[in-house]
Write a protein that holds these residues in place. Structure first.
Motif, PDB file in Angstrom:
ATOM      1  N   CYS A   1      31.427 -25.280 -56.867  1.00 11.34           N
ATOM      2  CA  CYS A   1      30.302 -26.223 -56.901  1.00 11.34           C
ATOM      3  C   CYS A   1      29.961 -26.604 -58.335  1.00 11.34           C
ATOM      4  N   ALA A   2      29.889 -25.606 -59.226  1.00 10.35           N
ATOM      5  CA  ALA A   2      29.533 -25.873 -60.615  1.00 10.35           C
ATOM      6  C   ALA A   2      30.577 -26.748 -61.302  1.00 10.35           C
ATOM      7  N   VAL A   3      31.858 -26.490 -61.003  1.00 11.76           N
ATOM      8  CA  VAL A   3      32.924 -27.310 -61.585  1.00 11.76           C
ATOM      9  C   VAL A   3      32.829 -28.749 -61.099  1.00 11.76           C
ATOM     10  N   ALA A   4      32.656 -28.918 -59.790  1.00 14.70           N
ATOM     11  CA  ALA A   4      32.558 -30.267 -59.236  1.00 14.70           C
ATOM     12  C   ALA A   4      31.342 -31.010 -59.795  1.00 14.70           C
ATOM     13  N   ALA A   5      30.226 -30.304 -59.920  1.00 16.57           N
ATOM     14  CA  ALA A   5      29.013 -30.932 -60.446  1.00 16.57           C
ATOM     15  C   ALA A   5      29.195 -31.317 -61.917  1.00 16.57           C
ATOM     16  N   TYR A   6      29.880 -30.461 -62.678  1.00 20.00           N
ATOM     17  CA  TYR A   6      30.173 -30.797 -64.079  1.00 20.00           C
ATOM     18  C   TYR A   6      30.985 -32.089 -64.147  1.00 20.00           C
ATOM     19  N   GLN A   7      32.017 -32.184 -63.311  1.00 20.60           N
ATOM     20  CA  GLN A   7      32.849 -33.396 -63.299  1.00 20.60           C
ATOM     21  C   GLN A   7      32.040 -34.619 -62.879  1.00 20.60           C
ATOM     22  N   ALA A   8      31.125 -34.415 -61.942  1.00 26.31           N
ATOM     23  CA  ALA A   8      30.283 -35.539 -61.501  1.00 26.31           C
ATOM     24  C   ALA A   8      29.315 -35.970 -62.594  1.00 26.31           C
ATOM     25  N   SER A   9      28.992 -35.067 -63.508  1.00 27.09           N
ATOM     26  CA  SER A   9      28.064 -35.397 -64.592  1.00 27.09           C
ATOM     27  C   SER A   9      28.683 -36.319 -65.632  1.00 27.09           C
ATOM     28  N   GLU A  10      29.995 -36.474 -65.593  1.00 29.96           N
ATOM     29  CA  GLU A  10      30.677 -37.260 -66.614  1.00 29.96           C
ATOM     30  C   GLU A  10      30.463 -38.755 -66.453  1.00 29.96           C
ATOM     31  N   SER A  11      30.113 -39.206 -65.263  1.00 31.26           N
ATOM     32  CA  SER A  11      29.968 -40.648 -65.028  1.00 31.26           C
ATOM     33  C   SER A  11      28.953 -40.864 -63.915  1.00 31.26           C
ATOM     34  N   GLY A  12      28.800 -42.132 -63.523  1.00 32.35           N
ATOM     35  CA  GLY A  12      27.851 -42.464 -62.477  1.00 32.35           C
ATOM     36  C   GLY A  12      26.531 -42.947 -63.041  1.00 32.35           C
TER      37      GLY A  12
ATOM     38  N   ILE B   1      29.270 -34.332 -72.409  1.00 32.01           N
ATOM     39  CA  ILE B   1      29.884 -34.435 -71.091  1.00 32.01           C
ATOM     40  C   ILE B   1      30.302 -35.892 -70.902  1.00 32.01           C
ATOM     41  N   GLY B   2      31.600 -36.120 -70.787  1.00 27.88           N
ATOM     42  CA  GLY B   2      32.073 -37.493 -70.728  1.00 27.88           C
ATOM     43  C   GLY B   2      31.809 -38.181 -72.050  1.00 27.88           C
ATOM     44  N   LYS B   3      31.021 -39.245 -72.002  1.00 24.45           N
ATOM     45  CA  LYS B   3      30.698 -39.999 -73.211  1.00 24.45           C
ATOM     46  C   LYS B   3      29.244 -39.841 -73.623  1.00 24.45           C
ATOM     47  N   ARG B   4      28.549 -38.897 -73.031  1.00 23.65           N
ATOM     48  CA  ARG B   4      27.128 -38.745 -73.353  1.00 23.65           C
ATOM     49  C   ARG B   4      26.833 -37.345 -73.864  1.00 23.65           C
TER      50      ARG B   4
ATOM     51  N   GLN C   1      23.854 -38.635 -62.278  1.00 23.51           N
ATOM     52  CA  GLN C   1      24.086 -37.637 -63.328  1.00 23.51           C
ATOM     53  C   GLN C   1      23.007 -36.560 -63.313  1.00 23.51           C
ATOM     54  N   ALA C   2      21.766 -36.974 -63.080  1.00 20.61           N
ATOM     55  CA  ALA C   2      20.675 -36.001 -63.018  1.00 20.61           C
ATOM     56  C   ALA C   2      20.849 -35.065 -61.834  1.00 20.61           C
ATOM     57  N   GLU C   3      21.260 -35.622 -60.692  1.00 20.56           N
ATOM     58  CA  GLU C   3      21.487 -34.779 -59.512  1.00 20.56           C
ATOM     59  C   GLU C   3      22.645 -33.823 -59.755  1.00 20.56           C
ATOM     60  N   ALA C   4      23.704 -34.340 -60.376  1.00 21.00           N
ATOM     61  CA  ALA C   4      24.860 -33.498 -60.671  1.00 21.00           C
ATOM     62  C   ALA C   4      24.472 -32.354 -61.610  1.00 21.00           C
TER      63      ALA C   4
END
Length: 549
Positions: A67-78, A216-219, A83-86
């Motif tokens: 879950c933590a890995v998937a949420a980290y990846q989701a934080s990279e974009s969107g 994380i990603g570009k932010r 991003q806040a939910e992730a």
């Protein structure tokens, strides 16, 4: 009709069906291209929700890693909301994972590879404070550390990751180790889970001084922190308050702790705020003020807090020398060349007798105190060079370099008449002082009776020589020291308590006329007793002073 490629004739209807199929496939591909390549956020949502129903902790822990890995990846974009939910999902899953891991492995941690059921997990330390050496670090989730009432409220900063506290025993192999508390080092850390370059999940435990943000990603996202938990964890390990009380009646363990102690890694660019406790007290009295400063991001970025310990049963002038030597030792280790910005602008805060010591630290004695003790200069006295040098250093001194601001809380600058009360008389008989410097003073005065102030000799004979006896206004040396004011260029601020019904007016121990001295930048009087280090109005005013340029 022409035969088909496979040897069978095609009809117009067949061609039409083929084209329709092609268009349908193209439309489907177009629709798929508008969907995320990997719906990591949706995966994290399902893992977080479904794991709540799992009873086996090891299976749940494996899911929290994923879950933590998937949420980290989701934080990279969107979108910002996604991003806040992730981030919330990443923090929640990491929080639960850490609870499981720290229960399974409660001891000290180091970088390692492990498995959570069948899920590989690599533990990595990143950007740890310099004070934490290469050895294992004991870890605790910050939210599991209780904040004692004396510290006030918890100050925590929201951000990415789970706030942590790291603890390690004090080192002994470097000079700076002397400046760390004997209870060990507690440091503010943060933890999160991220995918490694090789696809293996990583539990990152990180320091925050060098890199308070995570990319994380570009932010860039601020990391979460809980400095209150770090301070509370240190205080929880300390029994110094009990030692401070025993010190007054002859206990020697507190005196063995005398010195200056850093609460965090030394920063040559941050202004030191050096806190000096009072009679029968310890640095624990500064818990609330320390928590307030560390809990304010702007003040924490500007100041570093140092605590001083000195034996409060010894006379004020000797305590001034002990504090001076503690400062000398610290600067010799931290900045021997005296060039660091931190060395150029220091703030002293002293309560009660600690306030008197702070005033003396920034004063020039000249020969005022010496002449109150002897009628000839030091070079004409009889005694060993070591004894004469010691007595000279107690009675003659200059303003300590680099201290530009002092704050006095309930300080008896002009002594306290309560020493002559029944309680004071009992204290005079109970409080005992033991120090090599006092032995040297006795030897010098014994060899030079003809040149010792007879009033001083009578006072020593009747009241002894301790911190209590030197609070008497009539004590000749103390009376001379009361005339010394902070040197030119040192800004000072006074705080005093005024309890209704006290006579003389004051806080029940220090009269107003003793706590308030002329020339202060500001004077604050509150309707409270002697423990001004707990008064919210006083603390708010101190923070206001610290925010000034």
């Amino acid at each position: 009709m022409r035969p088909g490629i496979l040897g069978k004739p095609r009809s117009y209807r067949d061609h039409r069906l083929a084209w329709m199929t092609c268009f349908a496939l193209l439309a489907a591909c177009s629709s798929l291209s508008r969907q995320p390549k990997n719906d990591a956020l949706n995966e994290a949502r399902h893992l977080w929700r479904d794991t709540a129903e799992i009873q086996r902790k090891d299976i749940a822990a494996r899911n929290w890693v994923r879950c933590a890995v998937a949420a980290y990846q989701a934080s990279e974009s969107g979108s910002a909301a996604q991003q806040a939910e992730a981030q919330d999902l990443a923090d929640n899953c990491t929080h639960e994972l850490l609870g499981y891991l720290l229960d399974v492995k409660p001891g000290a941690w180091s970088a390692q590879s492990l498995h959570v059921l069948d899920q590989p997990l690599r533990v990595a330390f990143r950007d740890l404070p310099d004070s934490l050496d290469d050895g294992p670090v004991a870890l605790a989730r910050a939210d599991e550390v209780t904040i004692p009432p004396v510290m006030g409220v918890r100050y925590a900063t929201r951000g990415y990751g789970v706030p942590m506290v790291g603890w390690q025993a004090r080192c002994h192999d470097k000079p700076i180790c002397m400046l760390y508390p004997p209870e060990g080092l507690t440091r503010t850390l943060v933890a999160w889970v991220e995918p490694g370059d090789d696809g293996v999940a990583q539990l990152i435990v990180s320091g925050m001084r060098e890199h308070p943000d995570i990319t994380i990603g570009k932010r860039s996202v601020p990391l979460a922190s809980d400095p209150s938990a770090t301070l509370a964890a240190l205080y929880d390990r300390s029994h110094i308050n009990r030692l401070a009380v025993w010190n007054l009646i002859g206990g020697r363990q507190f005196a063995l702790r005398e010195g200056l102690y850093l609460l965090d890694d030394y920063d040559p660019d941050k202004t030191p705020v050096i806190m000096v406790h009072g009679l029968g007290r310890s640095p624990m009295v500064w818990a609330k003020l320390t928590n307030l400063i560390d809990g304010d991001p702007s003040l924490h970025a500007r100041y570093q807090i140092w605590h001083v310990i000195y034996p409060t049963n010894t006379p004020q002038l000797l305590n001034r020398l002990i504090v001076q030597r503690s400062l000398d030792q610290a600067w010799h280790i931290l900045d021997p060349d005296g060039t660091a910005p931190a060395h150029q602008e220091v703030t002293l805060i002293g309560h009660s007798m600690g306030g008197v010591i702070s005033r003396l630290i920034v004063s020039d004695s000249g020969d005022v105190i010496w002449k109150a003790a002897f009628d000839i200069p030091p070079e004409q006295l009889h005694g060993t060079p070591a004894d004469l040098a010691m007595v000279d250093s107690v009675f003659r001194f200059h303003p300590y370099p680099g201290v530009t601001r002092t704050i006095f809380l309930a300080a008896p600058h002009l002594g306290s008449p309560y020493v002559d009360s029944l309680i004071g008389q009992v204290a005079l008989r109970v409080v005992h002082a033991h120090a090599p410097e006092l032995d040297a003073l006795i030897r010098v005065t014994t060899e030079n009776r003809a040149h010792e102030n007879p009033l001083l000799a009578q006072d020593y004979e009747r009241y002894g020589l301790s911190s209590i006896s030197t609070l008497r206004d009539a004590q000749p040396v103390s009376h001379a020291a009361q005339s010394l004011m902070p040197a030119k260029g040192v800004r000072y601020y006074t705080f005093a308590g005024d309890l209704p019904g006290t006579n003389p007016p004051g806080d029940g121990f220090v009269p107003l006329k003793s706590a308030l001295i002329p020339g202060a930048v500001s004077t604050t009087i509150v309707k409270d007793g002697h423990q001004l280090y707990l008064n919210d109005e006083v603390l708010a005013k101190i923070l206001e002073i610290l925010r000034q340029p």
